[in-house]
Design an enzyme around this catalytic site. Structure first.
Site, short mmCIF file in Angstrom:
data_model
loop_
_atom_site.label_atom_id
_atom_site.label_comp_id
_atom_site.label_asym_id
_atom_site.label_seq_id
_atom_site.Cartn_x
_atom_site.Cartn_y
_atom_site.Cartn_z
N TYR A 223 0.68 -1.15 0.42
CA TYR A 223 -0.35 0.01 0.01
C TYR A 223 1.03 1.21 -0.18
O TYR A 223 0.40 2.32 0.41
CB TYR A 223 -1.30 0.60 0.94
N ARG A 372 7.74 13.90 7.90
CA ARG A 372 8.07 13.61 7.21
C ARG A 372 8.07 13.46 6.15
O ARG A 372 6.47 13.40 5.96
CB ARG A 372 7.78 12.33 6.74
C1 LIG Z 1 4.68 -0.18 6.41
C2 LIG Z 1 5.99 -0.94 7.01
C3 LIG Z 1 4.93 -2.10 7.49
C4 LIG Z 1 4.01 -2.31 7.93
O1 LIG Z 1 3.04 -4.20 7.83
P1 LIG Z 1 1.85 -4.26 8.27
O2 LIG Z 1 1.57 -5.62 8.77
O3 LIG Z 1 1.11 -3.86 6.70
O4 LIG Z 1 1.15 -4.11 8.61
C5 LIG Z 1 5.92 -2.62 8.28
N1 LIG Z 1 7.02 -3.18 8.12
C6 LIG Z 1 7.96 -1.77 7.46
C7 LIG Z 1 9.46 -1.56 7.86
C8 LIG Z 1 7.35 -1.04 7.27
O5 LIG Z 1 7.15 0.47 6.63
#
Ligand SMILES: *Cc1c(COP(=O)(O)O)cnc(C)c1O
Length: 413
Positions: A223, A372
């Site tokens: 996303y 950011r």
């Molecule tokens: C955005 C992000 C996630 C997101 O994890 P979800 O399981 O989709 O909530 C995980 N790791 C990093 C480094 C991110 O930036």
């Protein structure tokens, strides 16, 4: 850089070879959107694709769509497309679950494949979910492993013969600092450790070549720069040499070799297919596919070049327009060490960002004091970088941020 102004930024847009791609996205009039690193913008193709899927495939063809419209193949089909963005081959990536869940699967694989070693090495400033998932897995495995956290610059030097796996996010979510993927992978493997990359802030924004680096595992997010929509499923890559050596623990039926044999015992699918757990989220996968399709025809080097110039322009504009107003650059100044975002610290970061958002300049805030700004090169313009910097400077000069409504905290930052 000589003095910047809006006209110079407009001239950069006029010369931008990727400028026309913005037309493929829906962006509200009057909004400067610099948060594509948190939720990517909506591709114009997505609503029609989702409507077709709902009305014709689901509405008319019902359950036969799993075969007739290839729903069952979507985790692999979209995975193959993402593979092209990260230097992986066909059949090496699947889309499933969330980044957190996929991290759990590959971390379990890494610990199992390096059984004599007990240390997961990561960065203190890593995105917390990655650290939390490691902690949960360590608990499940009976507290026999440890999570060792060091500063980002100290990673390579901290890898030793006890390290089972080095687990890192390629581009840091707060600072935008980018690790050298090939060099850290080589350093890990030289000590006999496995290398796991989280590409959440890389895929779709910076060139990644997992194959050339010879990395072991990777996960990433649908996303953010892939524009897959809120809560889009995530992807997981396992180097082909490891795929069949381990059966990941979330052994759901759609990762079974023959799900429709309905056998009582689990037998993993060959290859990356075993990293699927349950039924794929078809609507979300279709939206993700529409997002990924926008990236496939674009040369990664051109994307990177634009993203770096956007970041550089924004940093220069902020430093020119808002000098002496309490901002300090957190992101690396050197482009080769920076991902596709620029972050500044300010003691009043939260209300300042709320005041910016109220004016239609959307970035985000990360505790404790970070403003950011993400630069999604597919649809961000140089004038957006200018307008955001000018608005930031004005809010700081006039004190417009210091109103009660901007101090109120919201659940999502
Ligand atoms: C955005 C992000 C996630 C997101 O994890 P979800 O399981 O989709 O909530 C995980 N790791 C990093 C480094 C991110 O930036």
């Amino acid at each position: 850089m000589s003095r910047l102004d809006r006209a110079r930024c407009a001239a950069l847009d006029a010369e931008d070879p990727l400028a026309a791609l913005r037309e493929e996205f829906t962006l509200p009039e009057g909004v400067v959107y610099l948060d594509g690193n948190s939720l990517g913008a909506l591709p114009k193709a997505t609503p029609d694709r989702i409507a077709e899927l709902i009305e014709r495939e689901w509405g008319e063809d019902l359950v036969t769509s799993w075969n007739k419209h290839g729903w069952i193949d979507m985790p692999r089909r979209v995975g193959d497309k993402i593979a092209r963005l990260i230097g992986a081959g066909p059949g090496e990536v699947v889309v499933a679950d969330s980044t957190s869940v996929n991290l759990f699967k590959v971390l379990a694989a890494a610990l199992s494949l390096n059984p004599g070693r007990k240390v997961i090495l990561s960065e203190r400033e890593n995105f917390p979910t990655d650290l939390y998932m490691a902690q949960g897995l360590i608990g499940l495995l009976g507290e026999r492993h440890g999570l060792r956290l060091v500063e980002g610059e100290a990673i390579a030097g901290a890898i030793d013969r006890e390290t089972a796996v080095v687990m890192l996010t390629h581009v840091n979510y707060r600072s935008g600092a980018m690790h050298d993927l090939a060099a850290v992978t080589a350093a890990a493997q030289a000590q006999g450790a496995l290398m796991l990359w989280d590409l959440a802030h890389s895929a779709g924004a910076v060139p990644v070549d997992l194959g050339a680096a010879g990395a072991d595992f990777a996960v990433g997010c649908g996303y953010k720069f892939l524009n897959g929509g809120p809560g889009a499923p995530a992807f997981v890559w396992v180097a082909p040499r490891h795929q069949e050596r381990f059966q990941q623990p979330l052994s759901g039926w759609l990762g079974h070799a023959e799900p429709f044999a309905f056998a009582p015992s689990y037998r993993p699918a060959p290859g990356i297919g075993r990293y699927v757990c349950g039924t794929p989220p078809v609507l979300s996968l279709a939206a993700l596919e529409a997002g990924v399709d926008r990236l496939l025809g674009v040369a990664p080097a051109a994307l990177r070049e634009k993203s770096l110039r956007l970041g550089e322009t924004f940093i220069a504009a902020v430093e020119q327009e808002a000098a002496g107003l309490g901002l300090s650059l957190l992101s690396p100044r050197a482009g080769e060490r920076r991902g596709s975002q620029a972050s500044f610290r300010h003691a009043e970061g939260w209300p300042v960002m709320q005041a910016l958002i109220a004016r239609g300049v959307i970035g985000d805030f990360r505790a404790p004091d970070i403003l950011r700004f993400g630069f999604a090169p597919l649809y961000t313009r140089f004038v957006d970088a200018w307008d955001a910097a000018a608005a930031l400077a004005e809010i700081l000069k006039t004190g417009a941020w210091d109103r009660p409504e901007f101090h109120r905290r919201l659940p999502v930052t």
